[in-house]
Structure formats: structure tokens, C-alpha cells
Write an enzyme that holds these catalytic residues in place. Sequence first.
Site, PDB file in Angstrom:
ATOM      1  N   LYS A 207       0.909  -1.265   0.129  1.00 14.48           N
ATOM      2  CA  LYS A 207       0.022  -0.063  -0.030  1.00 14.48           C
ATOM      3  C   LYS A 207       0.892   1.307   0.062  1.00 14.48           C
ATOM      4  CE  LYS A 207      -3.725  -2.291   2.358  1.00 14.48           C
ATOM      5  NZ  LYS A 207      -4.205  -2.887   3.534  1.00 14.48           N
ATOM      6  N   GLY A 304     -12.290  -5.534   5.622  1.00 10.05           N
ATOM      7  CA  GLY A 304     -13.854  -5.800   5.800  1.00 10.05           C
ATOM      8  C   GLY A 304     -14.550  -5.743   4.581  1.00 10.05           C
TER       9      GLY A 304
HETATM   10  N1  HSE Z   1      -5.397  -7.535   5.033  1.00  8.58           N
HETATM   11  C1  HSE Z   1      -5.636  -6.394   4.823  1.00  8.58           C
HETATM   12  C2  HSE Z   1      -5.667  -5.525   6.263  1.00  8.58           C
HETATM   13  C3  HSE Z   1      -6.788  -6.126   4.052  1.00  8.58           C
HETATM   14  O1  HSE Z   1      -5.690  -6.193   7.307  1.00  8.58           O
HETATM   15  O2  HSE Z   1      -5.604  -4.245   6.289  1.00  8.58           O
HETATM   16  C4  HSE Z   1      -7.389  -4.818   3.579  1.00  8.58           C
HETATM   17  O3  HSE Z   1      -6.206  -4.480   2.442  1.00  8.58           O
END
Ligand code: HSE
Length: 440
Positions: A207, A304
Amino acid sequence: MHKCTKIGIVGLGTVGTGVTKLIEKNKDLIRKRCGFDIEIGWLCDIDLERDRGIDLSKYRCTTNYMDVIEDDEVDIVVELVGGTGVAFDIIAQALKRGKSIVTANKALIAKRGKELIELLKNSPKSEIGFEASVGGGIPIIKTIKESLAGNRIKSIYGIINGTVNYILTRMEKDNVDFGTALKEAQKKGYAEADPSLDIDGIDAAHKASILATITFGRFIGIEDVFVEGISNIDLMDIKFSLELGYRIKLLAIIKENKGEIEIRVHPTLIPLEHPLAKIDGVYNALSIFADFAGHIMVYGKGAGMYPTASSVIADIIDISRNIKNSSTNRVPIFSFVDEIDVKIKPVEEIVTNYYLRIMAVDKPGVLSKISGILAKQEISIEAVIQKGRGEKDLVPIVMTTHEAKEKSIQKAIEEISSLDIVGGKPILYRIERLEDGPLM
Ligand code: HSE
């Protein structure tokens, strides 16, 4: 004007199910807002038997994604398969046929974003929307790409993994152990299929690479991100940090100074009074500093079914509006038309404050040996806590430092580790003060 946009959803996991439910529930509202319908042309998954709380008999379903891609009526393929293999093939095939893509796939963008740029060159009317790839339901991609387009962004600090934040919160507030907290996060549908991606910081690094790419004007891949996860986090360090006025968060740090970018994800001590320190559970938040807008914070559920579906549908609507108004690619995929020459600062060159926990025997001269090693590296101690007594047992000595070079602290740690009065390698965490710079 078409009366509808036809989409094909490939991957009916947590997010795909959420998108289907959202369209069922808010279809009329979307029509009123947009003047057209979003119609689900196909649902595709390898498992069409599992009960997801959706009546699949209302839809045309398939286990073969080529059915979706080869349907000329499908305008947008919604890729929710995840991973970087099949998912890439789905996207490549769909782009070849002139379709647009909406995806939540952060790994794919962070690892193969450059290839996507190339594919788009041969499919000039296609768009790729990836709002759901960062921050779950938080509209952060559009905020950076469009709302802050006139600003130079100096820093982004983000809590961008819901699973990890959930685990850290449960450990600190409820004394729940790491494994139990992780299981809870998995049950709630927050964790990745392979949860080590969350725990090792890789998901947050994916990210961070996306955020840095759309912020700084050149593709910044996952290999450019320095990353450390939370698998070794000890409750003791969480408690000592609180005593020192900090909370430990897995923080994504993205900052620019004179054309050099720092991009890293690691457990970080942040001041308790900063709003980011108050972000609990699955919530994500990003603190952005832009040269004209100043300090901005966004906050919301970072994972979610429903929050992520909200971001997917935002892209579907955006692209549909562009198709209807013949304005596709109004905004370039990674927000810049011309690439900017920025350099990534190697982690050894960063300068920050540090938290150190050293397990050492408790006898006269120990502290002076340790501080002597730090002094040799020109590292100045800011605060010290020592708890417990006993010449035989090891006791924790906790220190925070003033600003120091990463290179120097690593050298000091190596030397401290080799002392016979010390047990094991010292624990090292970085501290971020999260101060805003001046405007302009
Ligand atoms: N696994 C990721 C989190 C999901 O827990 O943020 C959302 O990108």
C-alpha cells in the site's frame, strides 16, 4: 447515453460478495445519482456452492473468467481474485478487449504496476481503478490523485493494515495474546489469505508503494520499501513505550525532502497525543502534510466486506461516468503525465529517534558501558528506564535517543550485542515525532 454499465465480478470472496450486496441494496440510489444503472452481467468464482448470503440464481454465474472477458457487453471487469498471477492474466486479457478494470489488488499494483502502464498504452480507452487497494473504505487514492492535485505532498504517515492494528490494540488494551488476536482478525475477514503478508508488514508495504507512486510521480515498487513486521512485538515494549509517552503502531512512512524519498513500514513509536496514536482496532488512518492544504487526516475502516466494497463501487461509478461522458483517462492511472526524477533514500541514511531495549545483568558499570558505545557513535540518550533487580537475572534497560543516524545505531547495537553482560540482540524501534512542516 447507455442506460447501464455492465460489470463482471471475478472473485466472490469477502470483497466480491460485499460489492454484489452493495449493488443489490443501493441500486436505486446509484441510478438517481448517476442517471444509469450498474448491472452485474456476470459473477465468477471457482466455488459457486458456498453460502455467501447472496441468491446466486438471480445472476449469470461462471467458474471460467474468460466467459466474463469475452462478453462484449461487459464494460468493466472487477478483479477481486487477489495475487499477482491469475489476477494479472485476467486484467491483461480484459484490457486487450478494451474493457476497464476495477481492482482491490494492492500486491499486483505494487509489483506489476509498470506492466499495467504498458498494457494501458495499447488500450487507450481503458481505465484501471484501485481505490480499494489502500485503506479499505477510506477514499485516499482519489484524495491524493485529485483533491490534492495542486499540492506538493511532503509527508504521509499511515496506519494502513487493519489486521495488524487490530492485533496491537487487542494486545495492549485487553492483554490478548498475539495468536488469539490474529485468529479473531482472520475470522472477521480482515486478514489476507496468507496472514504473514499482514504480520510481516508486506501488505502495508504494498500500500505504501502505491501511495508513494501516486504522490511523487514515478513508479515506486515494493522493492523500494524498507519493511519490518510485528511478529516479534513483545507486550513489554508496548508497556514501556506507553510509559515513555508513545504507542507502537505499524506505520507506513512516506516523506520527501529535496527530491529524496523515504519510504518505510515498521513498528514505530508515535506520541500518544497525536491523532494517529488513537486509531484502534481495524481502523486505518492517514495523516498527510501538503504544502498548501496543510495537515489533513482521513480515518475509517481499513478492511472488511462493506468498507472495501464501498471503494470498489466508487471506482465503478467513476469509470462509468467517464465512459458515458467520453472522458476516459481524464486522470492518469498513477496521477502524473510526466515522470518526475526522485530518488529513494537508503534506510542506512535516515536520521530519527530510537527506542532501545537491552536485556542486561544489573550491576555497577553496565549502563556506562552501554552509554559509552552509544557515545562513540555520537548517539545521545534522551531517557532511560531500568526496572527490576538481580545480578543473575537479566533485566530490561530501556532507552530513547535523540536524533541519530540509522547507520550509527546499527553499529552500536552490534557492539552492545557482543558484551558479555548483555543477553541477546537489543530490541530497536524507530520513533517518529510526526511534526508538520511549514506551509509552502
Ligand atoms: N489484510 C488487509 C488489512 C486487508 O488487514 O488491512 C485490507 O487491505
